[in-house]
Design an enzyme around this catalytic site. Structure first.
Site, PDB file in Angstrom:
ATOM      1  N   HIS A  64      34.495  38.916  50.361  1.00  9.46           N
ATOM      2  CA  HIS A  64      34.333  38.586  48.940  1.00  9.46           C
ATOM      3  C   HIS A  64      33.412  37.369  48.793  1.00  9.46           C
ATOM      4  O   HIS A  64      33.822  36.315  48.309  1.00  9.46           O
ATOM      5  CB  HIS A  64      35.680  38.303  48.298  1.00  9.46           C
ATOM      6  CG  HIS A  64      36.642  39.461  48.350  1.00  9.46           C
ATOM      7  ND1 HIS A  64      37.309  39.839  49.486  1.00  9.46           N
ATOM      8  CD2 HIS A  64      37.041  40.334  47.387  1.00  9.46           C
ATOM      9  CE1 HIS A  64      38.090  40.875  49.223  1.00  9.46           C
ATOM     10  NE2 HIS A  64      37.945  41.199  47.964  1.00  9.46           N
ATOM     11  N   HIS A 115      41.815  48.169  39.841  1.00 10.90           N
ATOM     12  CA  HIS A 115      41.835  46.836  39.235  1.00 10.90           C
ATOM     13  C   HIS A 115      40.450  46.458  38.733  1.00 10.90           C
ATOM     14  O   HIS A 115      39.439  46.924  39.253  1.00 10.90           O
ATOM     15  CB  HIS A 115      42.409  45.761  40.151  1.00 10.90           C
ATOM     16  CG  HIS A 115      41.690  45.469  41.454  1.00 10.90           C
ATOM     17  ND1 HIS A 115      41.417  46.412  42.408  1.00 10.90           N
ATOM     18  CD2 HIS A 115      41.220  44.301  41.965  1.00 10.90           C
ATOM     19  CE1 HIS A 115      40.821  45.836  43.451  1.00 10.90           C
ATOM     20  NE2 HIS A 115      40.676  44.565  43.197  1.00 10.90           N
TER      21      HIS A 115
END
Ligand code: DHB
Ligand code: FE
Length: 284
Positions: free
Chosen positions: A59, A197
């Site tokens: 990430h 999500h």
């Protein structure tokens, strides 16, 4: 020869790592999440692999937005825990398997998949949270993860990201690579990230439990068909970060052609902003 005996699929929510690290895992909210992994921790003990090949996404921790490999294989002897802004998680460092990783790189690249070779890399929650869920809480200094781990990072952060079809075929190539490694190793392949999500924009907080469960059904029963689902469907139905699920097709593609044995299935909403999904499949 080495062989893949099982695949594990799980979400990687960072707050799960924080809950475990801060001793909140028995609080009612988190207990519901962790209870889905009680079986899995026992299964890991009873079916301890020699190596885990762990497909995950970074990430923007190891790779900033300056340089983004589509597929990156960790060939180092060890991988430190990334500092994601509040210090590295208090978990053991990750020990790699340079010989098997290099062999897989050689085989898969010769099979026309362009991998980035990474000899130095910190690993973030995308890798450490699945390890914590499957292995429980460990002391960073006294304990070790149960086996070496080969980190395999996939770009699902910055478009363009790889297609489901490409991930599926890459899994096939990884299976062939493992099966041609001349050592008697039991390998587990993990697909991580997801489920639905969305962390930003007007649809932040989106969860689609029906779509997620259909994804689990299809991952088990008709994965090659599932691999044809275009990105736009993931984004539309499972949110902008739901695209992390495309990585599960790499692990599924590395399984045998025969239908797998479903050892465990778990689904729960919510954990932080995501749906948590989890499967353990064994080769038959
Ligand atoms: C959340 C989920 C993720 O997959 C992630 O990488 C970061 C945050 C969340 O639910 O908060
Ligand atoms: Fe994520």
């Amino acid at each position: 020869m080495a062989r893949i005996t099982a695949s594990v699929f799980t979400s990687h929510v960072p707050a799960i790592g924080a809950a475990l690290d801060l001793g909140k895992d028995h609080e009612p909210y988190w207990q519901k999440v962790f209870s889905g992994y009680d079986f899995s921790k026992q299964w890991m003990k009873e079916n301890r692999p020699d190596v885990v090949f762990l497909v995950y996404n970074d990430h923007a921790n190891a790779f900033s937005l300056e340089m983004i490999p589509t597929f990156a294989i960790g060939t180092a002897a060890e991988f430190p825990i990334a500092d994601e802004g509040w210090g590295p998680r208090p978990v053991p460092k990750v020990v790699g398997h340079p010989e098997l990783a290099s062999h897989i790189a050689q085989s898969v690249i010769q099979d026309d998949f362009d991998l980035t070779i990474v000899n130095k890399m910190a690993v973030d929650h995308g890798l450490t949270v699945p390890l914590s869920l499957m292995c429980g809480k460990l002391d960073p200094l006294r304990d070790a993860w149960p086996c070496p781990v080969i980190p395999f990072a996939v770009n699902v952060v910055q478009y363009p990201v790889p297609s489901g079809r490409r991930c599926w075929n890459l899994g096939r190539a990884i299976r062939k690579a493992v099966q041609s490694f001349d050592a008697d190793l039991k390998v587990h392949i993990w697909g991580t990230g997801g489920m639905s999500h969305q962390l930003q924009g007007p649809r932040a907080g989106l969860i689609n439990a029906e779509w997620d469960n259909r994804f689990l059904d299809r991952l088990i029963a008709e994965p090659e068909e599932l691999a044809k689902v275009p990105h736009i469907e993931y984004v539309r139905e499972a949110g902008s970060e739901g695209i992390e699920l495309v990585m599960w097709l790499i692990a599924r593609g590395a399984m045998n052609d025969a239908p797998p044995r479903v050892r465990h299935r778990f689904f729960h909403v919510p954990a932080s902003n995501t749906a948590v999904g989890h499967l353990i499949l064994e080769n038959t």
